[in-house]
Each structure stands twice: as structure tokens, then as C-alpha cells.
Design an enzyme around this catalytic site. Structure first.
Site, short mmCIF file in Angstrom:
data_model
loop_
_atom_site.label_atom_id
_atom_site.label_comp_id
_atom_site.label_asym_id
_atom_site.label_seq_id
_atom_site.Cartn_x
_atom_site.Cartn_y
_atom_site.Cartn_z
N GLU A 81 0.82 -1.21 0.00
CA GLU A 81 0.00 0.00 0.00
C GLU A 81 0.85 1.26 0.00
O GLU A 81 0.52 2.25 -0.67
CB GLU A 81 -0.95 0.00 1.20
CG GLU A 81 -1.98 -1.11 1.21
CD GLU A 81 -3.07 -0.93 0.15
OE1 GLU A 81 -3.08 0.11 -0.52
OE2 GLU A 81 -3.92 -1.83 0.01
N ARG A 101 0.56 3.80 -3.22
CA ARG A 101 -0.06 5.09 -2.93
C ARG A 101 0.98 6.21 -2.81
O ARG A 101 0.92 7.20 -3.54
CB ARG A 101 -0.90 5.00 -1.64
CG ARG A 101 -2.03 3.99 -1.73
CD ARG A 101 -2.92 4.04 -0.49
NE ARG A 101 -3.79 2.86 -0.41
CZ ARG A 101 -5.07 2.91 -0.07
NH1 ARG A 101 -5.65 4.04 0.22
NH2 ARG A 101 -5.79 1.79 -0.02
N ASP A 140 -4.84 -9.96 -7.50
CA ASP A 140 -5.22 -9.11 -8.63
C ASP A 140 -4.06 -8.44 -9.37
O ASP A 140 -3.83 -8.68 -10.55
CB ASP A 140 -6.24 -8.07 -8.18
CG ASP A 140 -5.86 -7.35 -6.88
OD1 ASP A 140 -4.79 -7.64 -6.32
OD2 ASP A 140 -6.64 -6.49 -6.44
N GLU A 183 -12.60 0.30 -9.62
CA GLU A 183 -12.24 -0.71 -10.64
C GLU A 183 -13.22 -0.78 -11.81
O GLU A 183 -12.81 -1.04 -12.95
CB GLU A 183 -12.10 -2.09 -9.99
CG GLU A 183 -10.94 -2.21 -9.03
CD GLU A 183 -11.25 -1.68 -7.63
OE1 GLU A 183 -10.31 -1.51 -6.82
OE2 GLU A 183 -12.45 -1.42 -7.35
#
Length: 529
Positions: free
Chosen positions: A134, A138, A269, A433
Site C-alpha cells: 500500500e 499510494r 489481482d 475498478e
């Protein structure tokens, strides 16, 4: 000249820093296919401009509330106006939204935020560990992208501080980082790779660290992630579903043959998402990414994709596809026809791979996946799609699938739209998404009706989530009337969701897909020429 030499170094020579052994990596200069549709003499009409400005206004409202109420905090609570610390206290919303500010032409706000970002102190945190994935997608990516767009040197300097800190997470016996970057373990030299970690975690750092090497001229960041690429390449056909890697991997022993669960959704993913994106970033010079992508998507198409059974007059639903999860047993591969909002990214992934590698059938699959998510939005009373849902599946993704009312009545839960079976998680948390794939497929195919679907989705999002301050996640998309708001607004609302909505209503040369590739947090990186 230096940049060209560096590019050759990064692509042609993968240095094994701990042994000093150079490992030559095959590379090719075969051109990739164009990604973006030829829009010819595009005209930005008044109606589209109005929609673009409506998205910009929604962003500006959320940004101004963040600036007023919770400046330099990670998140704003959009109902109560308080601040939250969710990612180290390092101003996640601010850093994540930098490039969106630039793209939307909010110049004063961008420079104000960039100056604040340049003063962040990565040592100032109450947390004992950082989520490596993360923080990379980010914070590091946000700074890299904002520098890529603006050229502000202070942003690259700040990214270098963070990149050097995150680079230490790779200091494990086998150079594979753990899920958590524990600061004390790093100081004492006792970090170790995870033995049951989400596959996406260490396998979704390649885009950021590679672009970072190209910008800084230091190959060590690329070297760190290239080791993980080597691991993926070596093990792709060793899993219980050859061609794909399981959701959970033993990175400590570097084995993939014990877990039975496979997915394009949560936990896995962006591992798959980054295979074609790395090809795009590097201009196709490393054929291994295309090879791995082709193998994975052939397996995914065969085993993971499913089509919902819908009424015969539901034309939107007739073309819908979703990726599910599979579990591999000794006697069968068991498909679970459960969709996730998170896996709606797959439409854009199939589309990108299809365009880059000249596989038209995959672009068509990508379009069906993107349209499936838009259809799922429209199916529920709020106009929004739940986090996790299941459908009554067709026997195959193509061919006859007549509506069976009796079967649906028997299997479907209360308040489920036709075609849906249940909603295991009814929330909508401002996720990007679905609009991500709708935007990407619009840019790839030029089909104007995708813009109409995007506007329908945007209006539904605003109707259900808007608060006096900003926008909030909601608890239940299946209810009629105004849904309960959960007072949460993750940074991806400004970094991703509103960026994609803005771009689909913008002229197509704004962040062209032939010039940029998006990381998994919607941060655009410049592609190799």
C-alpha cells in the site's frame, strides 16, 4: 544519452548485487501495438464538457473539505469531518491525489499540496510497521507520477527518501520482502519473507520500482523487483493450476505448489495486472512479461471466467462476464461464480494485453468484462455494485443460456435482481475498478456508449454517497432509497475513482494510453519511447 544507457542497463543487464554476478536477460525491440483508439478529429462537445466539469466539482468539494478539516491526515471522515490515520500518518490522501490535481488543472491546489508533500517526514509515525504494498502504490507511486507530470524536483527528492526506506524491506535472506515492513526488524537485520502471503503483495511492486530506477538513474530498485519477476517466471507452470499463481504463496521457500485457490480478485489481482503494464512501461523489451501474461490469461479464460444467466430481453446482461475464484482438487477444478468489485479491473487488463500484443479476442473479452461491471451497477436499486456477489451461472461464457425463472427463484436470495443469487458483502466503498475498465475500454475501442454508461454510474455514485463535506462509502447497495453512509472515504476516491471519471469525459489526448501506463492506484507513469 545517459538515460538511454541506463535503460539498456536495466533491461539488458540484471545485476545480482549480493554475488556480483551479471545475469544477461534476453530483450527484444519488437514494437508493441498501439493501445489507444484513433479518435481522428475529436470534438469536445458541450454536453461532455459539462460532465467533465461535474466530476471536477465533486473532486474539488472533497479536496477542499480535506484541506479544511484534516490537512496532512491520511483520510477525511466525510460525514463527521474528522481525520483518520490509516497509512502511517503520511498524508495518504494528499500524496495519492497529487497527480489528479495536476490532471484536473487545479494548479494552485497542486503546488500547495506538493509543497506540503515535500516536507513530509517518513520517520515521523506512530506505527511500528508499514504495509509495503500500500505504501508503494499510494505514496511512492503518487510522488513518482506527480513528478512525471510536473517535473517538480522536490517530488522526486521526496520519492527518493521513501524509495530508499522501502528498499530496505528487500533485506531478507532470499531478497523477497514480507507483507509488513517492520521497522525494528529492519534495523536489527531480522526480516524474513512470508510463508503464506497474498501473491499480489510482493509481486506488484515492479512498475513503481522500475520507473523509479529510470527516473533516478539507480538500478538497485529495478534489481530488487527483477528478482521477484525471476521467481514468477520460474514457477508459473509449477502450481496446481499451471499458468497461474495461487492467491497465497510461500515466498520463504519460494514454492507455489501447495495452495489450491486461484483468483484475479483479492490477494492476487495486481500480480496479473502488472504483467502487460510492465511490457507497456518498458516498450516490450522484456518478452518474459508477455509470455507470462499470455500463459496466465489463457488459463484464466479457460477456468475463471463466468457468465450470468439473465432474462432473454436483458441485452446488457447477455454479454456480461466476470472473473471468479477456482479451487483445484484432485479430481476437478471447481469454479466459484462469485464476483468482486475489486476484480472489475480485469476488463482493462485483458484490453491492454490484447492491444499491446495484438490479440483482438482478448480486447473483446475485456470489453465484455467492463460491460459486465457496468451492468451490475445498473442492476441494483442504488445503481451501484456490491463488494462481493454471486450469480446463477451459465454453463459456458458463450453459446445458448436461456432464462430459467424457476431455477433463479429457487436459488436467489431476498431482494436480488434477476440474474443475481446473493450479495455476500453489500457495501460500496467508493471503489474505482469498474469505471477504470469502462474508461480504458472506451479509450481502446472508441465506443461512445461506454461514456453513457460511465455517466449513469457517476450519477448513481453521487446520489448514494454525497455528504455535505465530500462522499462516503455506503453499507448496502441493495436497499431502495438513501442508503446508510459509513463515514469512510479512502484515498483512492480522489486518486482513482474521480480521476477515471474525469478522464473518460476529457479529450482523449489527456493522458494518452500510448504515452502513459497507470499503476494499480491510477498513477500514470510515462512509457518508454
Amino acid at each position: 544519452m545517459i538515460r538511454a544507457l541506463l535503460e539498456a542497463l536495466l533491461i539488458g543487464l540484471h545485476r545480482q548485487w549480493n554475488t556480483g554476478r551479471p545475469m544477461l536477460r534476453r530483450f527484444s525491440r519488437e514494437p508493441l501495438g498501439p493501445v489507444q483508439h484513433d479518435f481522428g478529429n475529436y470534438v469536445h462537445d458541450a454536453a461532455t464538457s459539462h460532465r467533465q466539469q461535474a466530476v471536477r466539482a465533486a473532486f474539488a468539494k472533497s479536496w477542499q473539505s480535506y484541506r479544511k478539516h484534516t490537512w496532512l491526515r491520511d483520510e477525511l471522515t466525510p460525514v463527521t469531518g474528522r481525520g483518520k490515520t490509516t497509512f502511517g500518518g503520511w498524508a495518504a490522501t494528499l500524496v495519492d491525489a497529487l497527480d489528479t490535481l495536476w490532471i484536473m488543472g487545479l494548479s494552485d491546489e497542486f503546488h500547495d499540496a506538493a509543497a506540503a508533500a515535500a516536507r513530509l517526514d517518513w520517520a515521523k509515525t506512530k506505527d511500528t510497521a508499514a504495509n509495503l504494498f500500500e505504501t508503494t502504490i499510494r505514496h511512492l507511486a503518487g510522488l513518482i507520477s506527480a513528478y512525471d507530470l510536473s517535473g517538480e524536483p522536490a517530488l522526486l527528492d521526496k520519492a527518493t527518501e521513501l524509495g530508499d526506506m522501502l528498499y530496505m524491506a528487500f533485506d531478507t535472506p532470499n531478497r523477497v520482502p514480507g507483507f509488513w515492513f517492520n521497522f525494528q526488524d529492519a534495523k536489527k537485520g531480522r526480516q524474513i519473507a512470508g510463508y503464506n502471503d497474498p501473491s499480489a503483495s510482493p509481486c506488484s511492486l515492479s512498475l513503481e520500482f522500475t520507473r523509479f530506477s529510470l527516473l533516478t538513474g539507480d538500478p538497485k530498485y529495478y534489481d530488487a523487483v527483477a528478482r521477484i519477476t525471476d521467481f514468477l517466471e520460474r514457477t508459473q507452470d509449477q502450481s496446481k493450476l499451471p499458468g497461474m499463481w495461487p492467491k497465497l504463496i510461500d515466498f520463504r521457500d519460494q514454492t507455489v505448489n501447495t495452495e489450491i485457490g486461484f483468483s484475479l480478485g483479492a490477494w492476487a489481482d495486481s500480480l496479473y495486472e502488472y504483467l502487460p503494464k510492465m511490457s507497456a512501461l518498458l516498450g516490450g523489451r522484456l518478452p518474459s512479461y508477455e509470455t507470462m501474461y499470455r500463459g496466465a490469461m489463457e488459463t484464466a479464460k479457460k477456468h475463471l471466467l463466468f457468465r450470468p444467466m439473465v432474462p432473454d430481453d436483458d441485452k446488457e446482461g447477455q454479454v456480461a462476464l466476470f472473473p471468479g475464484d477456482v479451487y483445484v482438487h484432485a479430481d476437478k477444478v471447481d469454479l466459484i461464480p462469485e464476483g468482486q468489485h475489486l476484480s472489475c479491473f480485469a476488463g482493462g487488463m485483458f484490453g491492454l494485453g490484447g492491444k499491446l500484443f495484438d490479440i483482438p479476442a482478448q480486447v473483446a473479452l475485456g470489453e465484455r468484462l467492463a460491460r459486465g461491471c457496468a451492468w451490475a451497477y445498473n442492476a441494483f436499486p442504488t445503481g451501484l455494485m456490491p463488494e462481493v456477489f454471486s450469480v446463477v451461472p451459465c454453463p459456458a461464457i458463450d453459446g445458448p443460456c436461456p432464462w430459467d425463472e424457476e431455477r433463479w427463484q429457487k436459488e436467489a436470495g431476498k431482494n436480488m435482481p434477476r440474474g443475481f443469487k446473493s450479495a455476500r458483502d453489500t457495501r460500496y466503498i467508493l471503489r474505482p475498478e469498474a469505471i477504470e475498465s469502462v474508461f480504458l475500454l472506451y479509450r481502446m475501442t472508441g465506443q461512445a456508449d461506454l461514456r453513457e454508461k460511465a455517466w449513469r454510474m457517476f450519477q448513481a455514485v453521487m446520489n448514494a454517497t454525497e455528504t455535505p463535506l465530500a462522499n462516503s462509502a455506503i453499507a448496502d447497495v441493495t436497499v431502495s432509497g438513501k442508503p446508510a453512509q459509513t463515514d469512510s472515504m479512502e484515498s483512492f476516491w480522489l486518486a482513482e475513482t474521480l480521476k477515471y471519471f474525469y478522464l473518460i469525459f476529457s479529450p482523449p489526448d489527456l493522458i494518452s494510453l500510448d504515452e502513459f501506463v497507470f499503476n494499480t492506484e491510477a498513477h500514470p507513469f510515462r512509457r518508454a519511447k
